[in-house]
Scaffold this motif. Structure first.
Motif, PDB file in Angstrom:
ATOM      1  N   GLY A 262     -64.549 -85.862 -24.722  1.00  0.00           N
ATOM      2  CA  GLY A 262     -63.217 -85.352 -24.394  1.00  0.00           C
ATOM      3  C   GLY A 262     -62.264 -86.467 -23.984  1.00  0.00           C
TER       4      GLY A 262
ATOM      5  N   PHE B 180     -59.033 -86.872 -26.448  1.00  0.00           N
ATOM      6  CA  PHE B 180     -57.990 -86.071 -25.870  1.00  0.00           C
ATOM      7  C   PHE B 180     -56.984 -87.231 -25.129  1.00  0.00           C
TER       8      PHE B 180
ATOM      9  N   LEU C 222     -55.815 -88.854 -28.891  1.00  0.00           N
ATOM     10  CA  LEU C 222     -54.399 -88.310 -28.927  1.00  0.00           C
ATOM     11  C   LEU C 222     -53.331 -88.525 -27.741  1.00  0.00           C
TER      12      LEU C 222
ATOM     13  N   LEU D  33     -52.992 -87.526 -24.786  1.00  0.00           N
ATOM     14  CA  LEU D  33     -52.596 -86.338 -23.859  1.00  0.00           C
ATOM     15  C   LEU D  33     -52.644 -86.762 -22.265  1.00  0.00           C
TER      16      LEU D  33
ATOM     17  N   VAL E  88     -53.850 -86.008 -19.690  1.00  0.00           N
ATOM     18  CA  VAL E  88     -54.979 -85.137 -18.961  1.00  0.00           C
ATOM     19  C   VAL E  88     -55.453 -86.260 -17.850  1.00  0.00           C
TER      20      VAL E  88
END
Length: 153
Positions: A132, A136, A140, A142, A144
């Motif tokens: 993850g 992510f 990407l 992101l 998070v």
């Protein structure tokens, strides 16, 4: 009136869920292009693929031979456990970060299996957390949180 076979119900569920996700993503989010994906690109394609898979399963179901299934039995404990793991992930991600939330979610979901093994569930949770993070956060970009807020400062 005869009950539907489990394979038929599963196929209809795939078609329904996939179709709903594809239509919602298509109507409410920009799709973009494969080189510049919009917010709706991934969910719409996953929904379409899921609906197509359900259609293929539905068309192939009558060709299978086997005993008729008399009743659809829903195992309540696994159902509740899996839903609880998804809710726990959503609630704990902002405060605990990706690693702890993923590990907690996998440990909760693993309790749905009667042959639950803590070591295997922990290893799976850590592997999924690393994957993850790679996809992510690193891939990407992101926003998070990877770790709890107290560890990030």
């Amino acid at each position: 009136m005869s009950l539907l076979r489990k394979s038929t119900l599963t196929s209809l569920l795939f078609i329904g869920v996939g179709g709903v996700f594809a239509v919602i993503a298509w109507l409410h989010h920009p799709l973009g292009t494969p080189s510049s994906m919009g917010r709706g690109f991934f969910p719409s394609w996953v929904g379409l693929i899921l609906a197509a898979l359900g259609t293929i399963m539905l068309l192939a179901a009558p060709k299978r031979e086997g005993p008729d299934e008399e009743a659809i039995v829903i195992a309540l404990r696994p159902l509740v456990t899996i839903i609880a793991s998804v809710v726990a992930f959503g609630l704990t991600l902002p405060s605990l970060g990706l690693y702890a939330a993923t590990l907690l979610s996998v440990l909760i979901a693993s309790r749905a299996d009667p042959a639950f093994r803590l070591g295997a569930a922990t290893a799976l949770g850590l592997a999924l957390a690393l994957a993850g993070h790679a996809v992510f956060i690193a891939g990407l970009g992101l926003p998070v949180p990877a770790w709890p807020g107290i560890l990030s400062n």
